[in-house]
Design a protein around this motif. Structure first.
Motif, short mmCIF file in Angstrom:
data_model
loop_
_atom_site.label_atom_id
_atom_site.label_comp_id
_atom_site.label_asym_id
_atom_site.label_seq_id
_atom_site.Cartn_x
_atom_site.Cartn_y
_atom_site.Cartn_z
N GLY A 34 0.80 -1.22 0.00
CA GLY A 34 0.00 0.00 0.00
C GLY A 34 0.83 1.27 0.00
N VAL A 35 1.88 1.28 -0.81
CA VAL A 35 2.72 2.48 -0.94
C VAL A 35 2.99 2.74 -2.41
N SER A 36 3.26 4.00 -2.72
CA SER A 36 3.88 4.31 -4.01
C SER A 36 5.29 4.76 -3.66
N VAL A 37 6.23 4.39 -4.52
CA VAL A 37 7.64 4.64 -4.20
C VAL A 37 8.34 5.41 -5.31
N ILE A 38 9.47 5.97 -4.95
CA ILE A 38 10.36 6.64 -5.90
C ILE A 38 11.69 5.91 -5.81
N ASP A 39 12.19 5.47 -6.97
CA ASP A 39 13.49 4.79 -7.05
C ASP A 39 14.54 5.84 -7.41
N ILE A 40 15.28 6.29 -6.41
CA ILE A 40 16.32 7.31 -6.63
C ILE A 40 17.59 6.58 -7.05
N ALA A 59 6.90 7.49 -1.47
CA ALA A 59 6.34 8.77 -1.90
C ALA A 59 4.98 9.00 -1.24
N GLU A 60 4.20 7.91 -1.13
CA GLU A 60 2.84 8.04 -0.58
C GLU A 60 2.46 6.74 0.11
N VAL A 61 1.76 6.87 1.22
CA VAL A 61 1.20 5.72 1.94
C VAL A 61 -0.31 5.78 1.76
N LEU A 62 -0.89 4.71 1.23
CA LEU A 62 -2.33 4.68 0.98
C LEU A 62 -3.11 4.50 2.28
N GLU A 63 -4.20 5.24 2.36
CA GLU A 63 -5.04 5.20 3.56
C GLU A 63 -5.62 3.80 3.76
N GLY A 64 -5.53 3.29 4.99
CA GLY A 64 -6.07 1.97 5.32
C GLY A 64 -5.20 0.81 4.91
N SER A 65 -4.02 1.10 4.36
CA SER A 65 -3.14 0.04 3.84
C SER A 65 -2.33 -0.62 4.96
N ALA A 66 -1.70 -1.72 4.60
CA ALA A 66 -0.79 -2.40 5.52
C ALA A 66 0.33 -1.46 5.94
N ALA A 67 0.81 -0.65 5.02
CA ALA A 67 1.89 0.30 5.32
C ALA A 67 1.45 1.32 6.35
N GLU A 68 0.24 1.86 6.19
CA GLU A 68 -0.26 2.84 7.16
C GLU A 68 -0.41 2.20 8.54
N ASP A 76 10.26 7.71 4.07
CA ASP A 76 11.04 6.57 4.58
C ASP A 76 11.80 5.93 3.42
N MET A 77 13.01 5.47 3.71
CA MET A 77 13.83 4.78 2.71
C MET A 77 13.93 3.30 3.08
N PHE A 78 13.58 2.43 2.14
CA PHE A 78 13.69 0.99 2.38
C PHE A 78 15.16 0.58 2.38
N ILE A 79 15.56 -0.18 3.38
CA ILE A 79 16.91 -0.75 3.46
C ILE A 79 16.84 -2.26 3.19
N ALA A 80 15.88 -2.94 3.83
CA ALA A 80 15.75 -4.39 3.66
C ALA A 80 14.34 -4.83 4.03
N MET A 81 13.97 -6.00 3.50
CA MET A 81 12.71 -6.65 3.87
C MET A 81 13.05 -8.11 4.17
N ASN A 82 12.78 -8.54 5.39
CA ASN A 82 13.12 -9.91 5.81
C ASN A 82 14.57 -10.24 5.46
N ASP A 83 15.46 -9.33 5.74
CA ASP A 83 16.91 -9.47 5.51
C ASP A 83 17.30 -9.52 4.04
N ILE A 84 16.39 -9.19 3.13
CA ILE A 84 16.72 -9.07 1.70
C ILE A 84 16.98 -7.59 1.45
N ASN A 127 -6.32 -3.23 -6.05
CA ASN A 127 -6.19 -2.13 -7.02
C ASN A 127 -5.67 -2.69 -8.34
N PRO A 128 -6.49 -2.68 -9.39
CA PRO A 128 -6.04 -3.25 -10.66
C PRO A 128 -4.90 -2.49 -11.29
N LYS A 129 -4.60 -1.29 -10.84
CA LYS A 129 -3.52 -0.49 -11.42
C LYS A 129 -2.17 -0.81 -10.79
N GLN A 130 -2.13 -1.60 -9.73
CA GLN A 130 -0.87 -1.91 -9.07
C GLN A 130 -0.38 -3.28 -9.43
#
Length: 130
Positions: A34-40, A59-68, A76-84, A127-130
């Motif tokens: 439930g986020v939109s991101v920017i890949d810098i 870039a954005e956290v969707l309302e009611g999402s797992a991220a929110e 926020d900048m992602f560093i890792a997910m489950n040590d990946i 969301n069919p657009k994601q």
């Protein structure tokens, strides 16, 4: 010169996706954060967004999402997910696609120069657009 490329998708997979799109408007069973991101990934983008480090930023956290619900925030900048290690949008996308709806994942993120650990339970992507 351009070389022609073709891709084949099994017809049974296509049928299943089409049926789900018609019945539900989305493909069921796909996990979502439930986020939109920017890949810098260039100095120009880093300067444009005012960041000093390459990476994947929220870039954005969707309302009611797992991220929110997990407390993730814009910037926020992602560093890792489950040590990946997450160094690109592709890394994040691949890590999320390997999960299932309802899975709990642990993110290491960088927020305002501090490392933080956040736990999120993935929801179904409706969301069919994601």
């Amino acid at each position: 010169d351009i070389e022609g490329l073709g891709f084949a998708i099994p017809v049974n997979d296509v049928k299943e996706v089409v049926v789900q799109l018609i019945e539900k408007g989305y493909v069921a069973g796909r996990p979502a954060l439930g986020v939109s991101v920017i890949d810098i990934n260039s100095i120009q983008l880093a300067m444009q967004y005012g960041v000093s480090q390459y990476g994947v930023y929220i870039a954005e956290v969707l309302e009611g999402s797992a991220a929110e619900k997990a407390g993730l925030q814009s910037g926020d900048m992602f560093i890792a997910m489950n040590d990946i290690i997450i160094e690109s949008y592709e890394d994040l996308s691949n890590a999320l696609s390997a999960q299932a709806v309802g899975d709990t994942v642990i993110f290491q993120i960088k927020r305002n120069g501090r490392m933080i650990q956040v736990e999120a339970t993935l929801q179904e992507n409706t969301n069919p657009k994601q």
